[in-house]
Write an enzyme that holds these catalytic residues in place. Structure first.
Site, mmCIF file in Angstrom:
data_model
loop_
_atom_site.group_PDB
_atom_site.id
_atom_site.type_symbol
_atom_site.label_atom_id
_atom_site.label_comp_id
_atom_site.label_asym_id
_atom_site.label_seq_id
_atom_site.Cartn_x
_atom_site.Cartn_y
_atom_site.Cartn_z
ATOM 1 N N ARG A 23 0.855 -1.181 0.000
ATOM 2 C CA ARG A 23 0.000 0.000 0.000
ATOM 3 C C ARG A 23 0.896 1.238 0.000
ATOM 4 O O ARG A 23 1.883 1.309 0.726
ATOM 5 C CB ARG A 23 -0.938 0.021 1.223
ATOM 6 N N HIS A 48 -0.420 -0.112 -9.915
ATOM 7 C CA HIS A 48 -1.203 -1.056 -9.122
ATOM 8 C C HIS A 48 -1.622 -2.253 -9.976
ATOM 9 O O HIS A 48 -2.814 -2.616 -10.036
ATOM 10 C CB HIS A 48 -2.417 -0.366 -8.508
ATOM 11 N N GLU A 101 -4.171 7.231 -5.323
ATOM 12 C CA GLU A 101 -4.371 6.572 -6.614
ATOM 13 C C GLU A 101 -5.730 6.944 -7.191
ATOM 14 O O GLU A 101 -6.695 7.091 -6.440
ATOM 15 C CB GLU A 101 -4.264 5.054 -6.433
#
Length: 340
Positions: free
Chosen positions: A240, A288, A269
């Site tokens: 994360r 991601h 994000e």
């Protein structure tokens, strides 16, 4: 009334809903990025499928019919599990999802950083091949080190981190692990060694983050931690983004505290194009994507429907996050036939 299922996200993850529709379920799929929008469509839902939308205490306390909140992924930090438990709502995820994919991606980022793959590729595309043996190329080569014999530090030692160990050792890396919740004997069984965080930061040539985001781990890597690292070291993050203080990371990179970073995740994000990290040639950002494979995509489509069918048939979820909810769930739904 029909059993109602609401999916508050949008593709790319499509839910396999055909099996639900055959059971006569009312299925609604609509983007709901805010609390109010989630409540507008899910207040009377029996099941909420939530990928990353806010599933806060306020939302959960207003879900009048909800028996299950299921996410089609591993992480569930957007769901207030304590509130769900208090209100008698089961929470389920897909445990073990993407273990090989993320561990492969972490190693890929490590190798790309170590071998300067992106810088070399960009140099060639800019016409730099012609100076292959010139001073410019020699300068580019500097800092590329033999991987065998170097040290990889793993922060967090869950399933993904443990899957990294044999892959790292195949490249001849020594592996250190920092995880205050894991005993040394567990670490040693994998062929790695336990270490305190300060030791790991000082000795590692690569540090790969695999800890969940919690209040304790938010910004656990900041200026002080980067200053402990080797100036030749790389940081890899497939966990994360907020585990790293991004401002501190930028300063560490431009001031030479560390050599580079391979990031699949960032603090906010999707990444903003004015993020200063994107302007650094010693940073790789992969959007991601570490979790993805065609096989995982199929499982993410299938598993939420399977969990919903289990709840409808009076069984507990396979990916049950909060089994401590059992008594509260039975108390709340005892007259509906919903208990396992």
């Amino acid at each position: 009334m029909k059993f109602k299922v609401v999916y508050t996200s949008v593709p790319p993850i499509e839910i396999e809903k055909e099996s639900l529709l055959k059971l006569g379920v009312e299925y609604i799929e609509r983007p709901a990025p805010t609390e109010d929008e989630v409540l507008a469509i899910a207040q009377d839902a029996d099941v909420l499928i939530d990928r990353s939308e806010p599933c806060t205490r306020r939302v959960i306390s207003n879900l009048k019919s909800c028996r299950l909140i299921v996410t089609p992924k591993v992480g569930y930090d957007n769901i207030d599990v304590a509130a769900a438990t208090e209100y008698g709502v089961c929470v389920a995820n897909i445990p073990g999802l993407s273990v090989d994919e993320v561990s492969d991606h972490a190693m890929a980022l490590l190798l790309a950083c170590s071998r300067k793959l992106f810088q070399l590729d960009n140099m060639v595309r800019a016409g730099g091949w012609q100076v292959f043996h010139g001073k410019e190329m020699q300068a580019m080569w500097r800092g590329i080190s033999l991987i065998r014999g170097q040290t990889l530090g793993l922060i967090g030692f869950g399933a993904i981190s443990r899957a990294v160990v044999p892959k790292a050792k195949a490249f001849g890396l020594r592996v250190l692990v920092y995880d205050p919740y894991i005993t040394p004997d567990v670490t040693e069984k994998t062929g790695a060694a336990s270490a305190q965080l300060e030791q790991l930061l000082k000795e590692s040539d690569y540090i790969s983050i695999h800890t969940p985001l919690t209040p304790a781990t938010r910004h656990m890597l900041g200026v002080a931690q980067f200053k402990l690292m080797k100036p030749t070291a790389f940081i890899i993050n497939t966990s994360r983004g907020a585990v790293i203080d991004e401002g501190a990371l930028y300063n560490a990179l431009v001031n030479g505290y560390i050599a580079g970073a391979g990031l699949d995740v960032v603090e906010k994000e999707p990444v903003k194009m004015d993020n200063p990290l994107l302007k650094l040639d010693n940073v790789i950002v992969t959007g991601h994507s570490a979790h993805y494979s065609d096989q995982v995509w199929a499982e993410q489509r299938r598993r939420p429907a399977e969990e919903i069918i289990r709840i409808m048939s009076g069984q507990w979820p396979r990916g049950w996050v909060n089994p401590q909810v059992e008594a509260k769930f039975i108390e709340r739904w005892r007259n509906t036939g919903a208990s396992a």
